[in-house]
Motif scaffolding. Sequence first.
Motif, PDB file in Angstrom:
ATOM      1  N   ALA A 165      -0.859  -5.237   1.919  1.00 36.93           N
ATOM      2  CA  ALA A 165      -1.949  -4.534   1.258  1.00 36.93           C
ATOM      3  C   ALA A 165      -3.274  -5.242   1.500  1.00 36.93           C
ATOM      4  N   ILE A 166      -3.301  -6.558   1.292  1.00 35.81           N
ATOM      5  CA  ILE A 166      -4.536  -7.317   1.485  1.00 35.81           C
ATOM      6  C   ILE A 166      -4.994  -7.244   2.938  1.00 35.81           C
ATOM      7  N   ALA A 167      -4.050  -7.282   3.866  1.00 34.16           N
ATOM      8  CA  ALA A 167      -4.405  -7.203   5.291  1.00 34.16           C
ATOM      9  C   ALA A 167      -5.129  -5.903   5.609  1.00 34.16           C
ATOM     10  N   THR A 178     -19.785  -2.738   3.300  1.00 34.16           N
ATOM     11  CA  THR A 178     -20.187  -2.200   1.985  1.00 34.16           C
ATOM     12  C   THR A 178     -19.049  -1.462   1.282  1.00 34.16           C
ATOM     13  N   PHE A 179     -17.856  -1.511   1.845  1.00 35.41           N
ATOM     14  CA  PHE A 179     -16.727  -0.764   1.266  1.00 35.41           C
ATOM     15  C   PHE A 179     -16.166  -1.551   0.076  1.00 35.41           C
ATOM     16  N   TRP A 180     -16.883  -1.451  -1.048  1.00 32.10           N
ATOM     17  CA  TRP A 180     -16.528  -2.284  -2.205  1.00 32.10           C
ATOM     18  C   TRP A 180     -15.176  -1.959  -2.843  1.00 32.10           C
ATOM     19  N   PRO A 181     -14.637  -0.719  -2.786  1.00 32.19           N
ATOM     20  CA  PRO A 181     -13.313  -0.491  -3.383  1.00 32.19           C
ATOM     21  C   PRO A 181     -12.224  -1.383  -2.785  1.00 32.19           C
ATOM     22  N   ALA A 182     -12.306  -1.678  -1.472  1.00 35.48           N
ATOM     23  CA  ALA A 182     -11.319  -2.561  -0.855  1.00 35.48           C
ATOM     24  C   ALA A 182     -11.490  -3.990  -1.370  1.00 35.48           C
ATOM     25  N   ILE A 183     -12.732  -4.429  -1.516  1.00 33.89           N
ATOM     26  CA  ILE A 183     -13.008  -5.757  -2.079  1.00 33.89           C
ATOM     27  C   ILE A 183     -12.484  -5.825  -3.508  1.00 33.89           C
ATOM     28  N   ASN A 184     -12.729  -4.766  -4.273  1.00 32.75           N
ATOM     29  CA  ASN A 184     -12.266  -4.687  -5.659  1.00 32.75           C
ATOM     30  C   ASN A 184     -10.746  -4.799  -5.740  1.00 32.75           C
ATOM     31  N   ASN A 185     -10.047  -4.101  -4.872  1.00 30.96           N
ATOM     32  CA  ASN A 185      -8.581  -4.090  -4.944  1.00 30.96           C
ATOM     33  C   ASN A 185      -7.966  -5.418  -4.518  1.00 30.96           C
ATOM     34  N   ILE A 186      -8.635  -6.133  -3.629  1.00 26.61           N
ATOM     35  CA  ILE A 186      -8.169  -7.492  -3.339  1.00 26.61           C
ATOM     36  C   ILE A 186      -8.273  -8.330  -4.608  1.00 26.61           C
ATOM     37  N   GLY A 187      -9.353  -8.134  -5.357  1.00 23.72           N
ATOM     38  CA  GLY A 187      -9.498  -8.827  -6.634  1.00 23.72           C
ATOM     39  C   GLY A 187      -8.362  -8.503  -7.590  1.00 23.72           C
ATOM     40  N   LEU A 188      -7.952  -7.240  -7.628  1.00 23.94           N
ATOM     41  CA  LEU A 188      -6.840  -6.849  -8.498  1.00 23.94           C
ATOM     42  C   LEU A 188      -5.570  -7.623  -8.140  1.00 23.94           C
TER      43      LEU A 188
END
Length: 295
Positions: A165-167, A178-188
Amino acid sequence: MPNRNAFLSLLFLLGLWGSAQPTLAQHLVPHSVQLDPTKLERQGLNLAQEAAQLAQFQQYELALPRARLATQLAPKSPEVWSLLGGLYLQTNELDNGITALKTAQTLDAKSSAVLFALGSAYFQKSSYATAIDYLKAGLKLKPNVPGALFDLGNAYLMLNQTPDAIAQYEKAIAQDKTFWPAINNIGLLKYESGDVDEAIRRWRAAVAIDAKAAEPQLAMAVALYAKGDREQGLKLGETAIQTDSRYSDLKFLKENLWGNRLLADTKKFLETPRIKATIAQAQEKGPSQPQSMPQ
Protein backbone atom coordinates in the motif's frame (compact mmCIF):
# COMPACT_ATOMS: atom_id res chain seq x y z
CA MET A 1 -36.47 -4.63 -25.59
CA PRO A 2 -36.38 -1.01 -24.26
CA ASN A 3 -38.90 -0.05 -21.63
CA ARG A 4 -41.94 1.99 -22.59
CA ASN A 5 -40.50 5.36 -21.53
CA ALA A 6 -37.30 4.75 -23.46
CA PHE A 7 -39.35 3.62 -26.48
CA LEU A 8 -41.40 6.83 -26.38
CA SER A 9 -38.19 8.86 -26.15
CA LEU A 10 -36.89 6.98 -29.15
CA LEU A 11 -40.04 7.89 -31.10
CA PHE A 12 -39.50 11.56 -30.28
CA LEU A 13 -35.89 11.36 -31.43
CA LEU A 14 -36.82 9.71 -34.70
CA GLY A 15 -39.54 12.25 -35.39
CA LEU A 16 -42.23 9.55 -35.43
CA TRP A 17 -44.33 10.99 -32.62
CA GLY A 18 -46.97 13.63 -33.10
CA SER A 19 -48.75 12.37 -36.19
CA ALA A 20 -52.45 11.65 -35.86
CA GLN A 21 -53.08 8.36 -34.11
CA PRO A 22 -55.48 5.91 -35.80
CA THR A 23 -58.85 5.23 -34.23
CA LEU A 24 -59.82 1.67 -33.34
CA ALA A 25 -62.05 1.45 -36.40
CA GLN A 26 -59.32 2.36 -38.85
CA HIS A 27 -57.54 -0.27 -40.86
CA LEU A 28 -53.78 -0.22 -40.19
CA VAL A 29 -51.68 -0.66 -43.29
CA PRO A 30 -48.43 -2.44 -42.57
CA HIS A 31 -45.39 -0.47 -43.60
CA SER A 32 -41.72 -0.38 -42.72
CA VAL A 33 -39.73 2.61 -41.55
CA GLN A 34 -36.27 2.94 -42.97
CA LEU A 35 -33.90 3.93 -40.17
CA ASP A 36 -30.54 5.52 -40.82
CA PRO A 37 -27.96 3.79 -38.56
CA THR A 38 -25.57 6.72 -38.88
CA LYS A 39 -28.24 9.17 -37.80
CA LEU A 40 -29.24 6.94 -34.88
CA GLU A 41 -25.65 6.69 -33.71
CA ARG A 42 -25.24 10.46 -33.96
CA GLN A 43 -28.36 10.95 -31.85
CA GLY A 44 -26.98 8.48 -29.31
CA LEU A 45 -23.66 10.28 -29.06
CA ASN A 46 -25.47 13.60 -28.62
CA LEU A 47 -27.52 12.08 -25.80
CA ALA A 48 -24.36 10.74 -24.19
CA GLN A 49 -22.85 14.21 -24.33
CA GLU A 50 -25.93 15.63 -22.59
CA ALA A 51 -25.68 12.91 -19.94
CA ALA A 52 -22.00 13.70 -19.35
CA GLN A 53 -22.78 17.39 -18.92
CA LEU A 54 -25.53 16.61 -16.41
CA ALA A 55 -23.16 14.31 -14.53
CA GLN A 56 -20.70 17.18 -14.15
CA PHE A 57 -23.37 18.91 -12.07
CA GLN A 58 -24.11 15.66 -10.18
CA GLN A 59 -27.57 15.42 -11.76
CA TYR A 60 -27.25 11.66 -12.08
CA GLU A 61 -30.98 10.88 -12.07
CA LEU A 62 -31.39 13.04 -15.18
CA ALA A 63 -28.22 11.74 -16.79
CA LEU A 64 -28.96 8.01 -16.40
CA PRO A 65 -31.99 7.68 -18.72
CA ARG A 66 -30.16 9.62 -21.42
CA ALA A 67 -27.13 7.38 -21.11
CA ARG A 68 -29.27 4.23 -21.19
CA LEU A 69 -31.01 5.38 -24.36
CA ALA A 70 -27.65 6.38 -25.84
CA THR A 71 -26.44 2.78 -25.51
CA GLN A 72 -29.47 1.63 -27.51
CA LEU A 73 -28.82 4.15 -30.28
CA ALA A 74 -25.04 3.71 -30.31
CA PRO A 75 -24.54 0.16 -29.00
CA LYS A 76 -21.05 -0.20 -30.48
CA SER A 77 -19.59 2.85 -28.74
CA PRO A 78 -17.36 1.83 -25.80
CA GLU A 79 -17.36 5.45 -24.58
CA VAL A 80 -21.15 5.44 -24.21
CA TRP A 81 -21.14 2.16 -22.29
CA SER A 82 -18.31 3.46 -20.13
CA LEU A 83 -20.30 6.60 -19.37
CA LEU A 84 -23.34 4.53 -18.39
CA GLY A 85 -21.20 2.34 -16.16
CA GLY A 86 -19.72 5.36 -14.43
CA LEU A 87 -23.15 6.82 -13.78
CA TYR A 88 -24.34 3.57 -12.24
CA LEU A 89 -21.33 3.63 -9.92
CA GLN A 90 -22.15 7.19 -8.90
CA THR A 91 -25.67 6.11 -7.93
CA ASN A 92 -24.36 3.01 -6.11
CA GLU A 93 -25.86 0.56 -8.64
CA LEU A 94 -22.66 -1.44 -8.61
CA ASP A 95 -23.81 -4.58 -10.44
CA ASN A 96 -25.40 -2.58 -13.27
CA GLY A 97 -22.24 -0.48 -13.43
CA ILE A 98 -20.00 -3.53 -13.73
CA THR A 99 -22.22 -5.00 -16.46
CA ALA A 100 -22.04 -1.79 -18.49
CA LEU A 101 -18.30 -1.41 -17.97
CA LYS A 102 -17.65 -5.00 -19.04
CA THR A 103 -19.63 -4.32 -22.21
CA ALA A 104 -17.35 -1.33 -22.81
CA GLN A 105 -14.35 -3.58 -22.20
CA THR A 106 -15.47 -6.08 -24.84
CA LEU A 107 -15.72 -3.19 -27.31
CA ASP A 108 -12.35 -1.71 -26.36
CA ALA A 109 -10.04 -4.06 -24.48
CA LYS A 110 -7.26 -1.44 -24.47
CA SER A 111 -9.14 1.21 -22.47
CA SER A 112 -7.28 1.88 -19.23
CA ALA A 113 -10.12 4.13 -18.05
CA VAL A 114 -12.59 1.24 -18.18
CA LEU A 115 -10.19 -1.02 -16.27
CA PHE A 116 -9.67 1.67 -13.63
CA ALA A 117 -13.46 2.10 -13.30
CA LEU A 118 -13.91 -1.67 -12.90
CA GLY A 119 -11.24 -1.61 -10.21
CA SER A 120 -13.16 1.13 -8.39
CA ALA A 121 -16.42 -0.81 -8.73
CA TYR A 122 -14.99 -3.99 -7.24
CA PHE A 123 -13.36 -1.99 -4.44
CA GLN A 124 -16.79 -0.60 -3.56
CA LYS A 125 -18.08 -4.19 -3.52
CA SER A 126 -15.27 -5.08 -1.10
CA SER A 127 -13.79 -7.45 -3.69
CA TYR A 128 -10.30 -6.09 -3.10
CA ALA A 129 -8.30 -8.82 -4.84
CA THR A 130 -10.39 -8.39 -8.01
CA ALA A 131 -10.03 -4.62 -7.74
CA ILE A 132 -6.25 -5.03 -7.62
CA ASP A 133 -6.30 -7.20 -10.77
CA TYR A 134 -8.23 -4.57 -12.77
CA LEU A 135 -6.20 -1.64 -11.45
CA LYS A 136 -2.91 -3.37 -12.25
CA ALA A 137 -4.19 -4.24 -15.75
CA GLY A 138 -5.11 -0.60 -16.31
CA LEU A 139 -1.74 0.62 -15.03
CA LYS A 140 -0.01 -1.80 -17.39
CA LEU A 141 -1.70 0.03 -20.28
CA LYS A 142 -1.31 3.50 -18.79
CA PRO A 143 1.31 3.64 -16.03
CA ASN A 144 1.83 6.38 -13.49
CA VAL A 145 -1.76 7.59 -13.14
CA PRO A 146 -1.85 9.06 -9.59
CA GLY A 147 -5.53 8.34 -8.95
CA ALA A 148 -5.22 4.70 -10.05
CA LEU A 149 -2.06 4.22 -7.99
CA PHE A 150 -3.89 5.68 -5.00
CA ASP A 151 -6.84 3.31 -5.53
CA LEU A 152 -4.43 0.39 -5.80
CA GLY A 153 -2.81 1.45 -2.54
CA ASN A 154 -6.23 1.57 -0.87
CA ALA A 155 -7.00 -1.97 -2.05
CA TYR A 156 -3.71 -3.23 -0.60
CA LEU A 157 -4.49 -1.35 2.63
CA MET A 158 -7.82 -3.17 2.94
CA LEU A 159 -6.00 -6.50 2.56
CA ASN A 160 -3.54 -5.44 5.31
CA GLN A 161 -0.67 -5.50 2.82
CA THR A 162 0.90 -2.38 4.31
CA PRO A 163 4.27 -2.32 2.44
CA ASP A 164 2.49 -2.72 -0.91
CA ALA A 165 0.00 0.00 0.00
CA ILE A 166 2.72 2.47 0.97
CA ALA A 167 4.67 1.66 -2.20
CA GLN A 168 1.69 2.58 -4.37
CA TYR A 169 1.02 5.77 -2.41
CA GLU A 170 4.66 6.78 -2.82
CA LYS A 171 4.39 6.17 -6.59
CA ALA A 172 1.29 8.40 -6.71
CA ILE A 173 3.15 11.16 -4.85
CA ALA A 174 6.15 10.80 -7.18
CA GLN A 175 3.81 11.54 -10.11
CA ASP A 176 2.02 14.41 -8.36
CA LYS A 177 3.71 16.13 -5.42
CA THR A 178 0.41 17.84 -4.51
CA PHE A 179 -1.55 14.58 -4.21
CA TRP A 180 -2.18 14.99 -0.49
CA PRO A 181 -4.66 12.06 -0.04
CA ALA A 182 -1.78 9.62 -0.70
CA ILE A 183 0.41 11.46 1.83
CA ASN A 184 -2.49 11.39 4.29
CA ASN A 185 -3.00 7.64 3.90
CA ILE A 186 0.66 6.91 4.51
CA GLY A 187 0.14 8.79 7.77
CA LEU A 188 -2.80 6.54 8.59
CA LEU A 189 -0.66 3.43 8.12
CA LYS A 190 2.28 4.85 10.04
CA TYR A 191 0.02 5.65 13.00
CA GLU A 192 -1.34 2.10 13.09
CA SER A 193 2.22 0.73 13.10
CA GLY A 194 3.10 2.91 16.10
CA ASP A 195 5.28 5.42 14.22
CA VAL A 196 3.35 8.44 15.51
CA ASP A 197 6.02 11.05 14.74
CA GLU A 198 6.23 9.95 11.09
CA ALA A 199 2.43 9.96 10.86
CA ILE A 200 2.32 13.54 12.17
CA ARG A 201 5.04 14.55 9.70
CA ARG A 202 3.00 13.14 6.81
CA TRP A 203 -0.21 14.86 7.95
CA ARG A 204 1.63 18.14 8.41
CA ALA A 205 2.91 17.82 4.83
CA ALA A 206 -0.64 17.17 3.56
CA VAL A 207 -1.97 20.27 5.35
CA ALA A 208 0.91 22.32 3.91
CA ILE A 209 -0.36 21.38 0.44
CA ASP A 210 -4.03 22.12 1.24
CA ALA A 211 -4.71 24.18 4.36
CA LYS A 212 -8.43 23.35 4.09
CA ALA A 213 -7.95 19.56 4.02
CA ALA A 214 -9.93 18.55 7.11
CA GLU A 215 -8.89 14.91 7.24
CA PRO A 216 -5.13 15.30 7.86
CA GLN A 217 -5.87 18.22 10.18
CA LEU A 218 -8.09 16.11 12.40
CA ALA A 219 -5.75 13.12 12.29
CA MET A 220 -2.83 15.32 13.32
CA ALA A 221 -4.99 16.91 16.05
CA VAL A 222 -5.80 13.49 17.52
CA ALA A 223 -2.16 12.39 17.38
CA LEU A 224 -0.88 15.56 19.06
CA TYR A 225 -3.55 15.35 21.75
CA ALA A 226 -2.71 11.71 22.44
CA LYS A 227 1.00 12.62 22.72
CA GLY A 228 0.22 15.25 25.38
CA ASP A 229 0.19 18.41 23.23
CA ARG A 230 -3.43 18.96 24.14
CA GLU A 231 -3.86 22.66 23.42
CA GLN A 232 -2.41 22.41 19.91
CA GLY A 233 -4.44 19.26 19.27
CA LEU A 234 -7.70 20.89 20.37
CA LYS A 235 -7.09 23.98 18.23
CA LEU A 236 -6.41 21.87 15.14
CA GLY A 237 -9.42 19.67 15.86
CA GLU A 238 -11.72 22.66 16.16
CA THR A 239 -10.49 24.00 12.82
CA ALA A 240 -10.90 20.62 11.11
CA ILE A 241 -14.47 20.10 12.32
CA GLN A 242 -15.45 23.67 11.47
CA THR A 243 -14.06 23.07 7.97
CA ASP A 244 -15.89 19.77 7.41
CA SER A 245 -18.11 18.42 10.18
CA ARG A 246 -18.34 14.98 8.55
CA TYR A 247 -15.01 14.15 10.13
CA SER A 248 -16.61 14.18 13.57
CA ASP A 249 -18.41 10.95 12.65
CA LEU A 250 -16.46 7.80 13.50
CA LYS A 251 -18.36 5.79 10.90
CA PHE A 252 -17.34 8.27 8.21
CA LEU A 253 -13.73 8.06 9.37
CA LYS A 254 -13.78 4.26 9.17
CA GLU A 255 -15.16 4.50 5.63
CA ASN A 256 -12.15 6.71 4.87
CA LEU A 257 -9.84 3.86 5.95
CA TRP A 258 -8.91 5.07 9.43
CA GLY A 259 -7.49 2.17 11.43
CA ASN A 260 -8.55 0.85 14.80
CA ARG A 261 -5.80 2.56 16.82
CA LEU A 262 -6.51 5.98 15.34
CA LEU A 263 -10.27 5.50 15.67
CA ALA A 264 -9.92 4.60 19.37
CA ASP A 265 -7.85 7.74 20.03
CA THR A 266 -10.27 9.82 17.95
CA LYS A 267 -13.24 8.59 19.98
CA LYS A 268 -11.60 9.91 23.17
CA PHE A 269 -10.71 13.16 21.42
CA LEU A 270 -14.27 13.75 20.17
CA GLU A 271 -15.60 13.29 23.70
CA THR A 272 -13.60 16.21 25.13
CA PRO A 273 -15.80 19.20 26.14
CA ARG A 274 -14.25 21.66 23.66
CA ILE A 275 -14.60 19.31 20.71
CA LYS A 276 -18.13 18.30 21.71
CA ALA A 277 -19.05 22.00 21.78
CA THR A 278 -17.45 22.50 18.36
CA ILE A 279 -19.42 19.56 16.93
CA ALA A 280 -22.67 20.96 18.35
CA GLN A 281 -21.97 24.36 16.76
CA ALA A 282 -21.15 22.74 13.43
CA GLN A 283 -24.37 20.73 13.52
CA GLU A 284 -26.37 23.90 14.17
CA LYS A 285 -24.86 25.49 11.07
CA GLY A 286 -25.80 22.47 8.95
CA PRO A 287 -23.63 20.18 6.82
CA SER A 288 -20.28 21.54 5.72
CA GLN A 289 -19.28 21.70 2.10
CA PRO A 290 -16.93 18.76 1.48
CA GLN A 291 -13.43 19.65 0.37
CA SER A 292 -12.51 18.50 -3.12
CA MET A 293 -9.68 16.04 -3.57
CA PRO A 294 -7.16 16.18 -6.39
CA GLN A 295 -8.00 14.01 -9.37
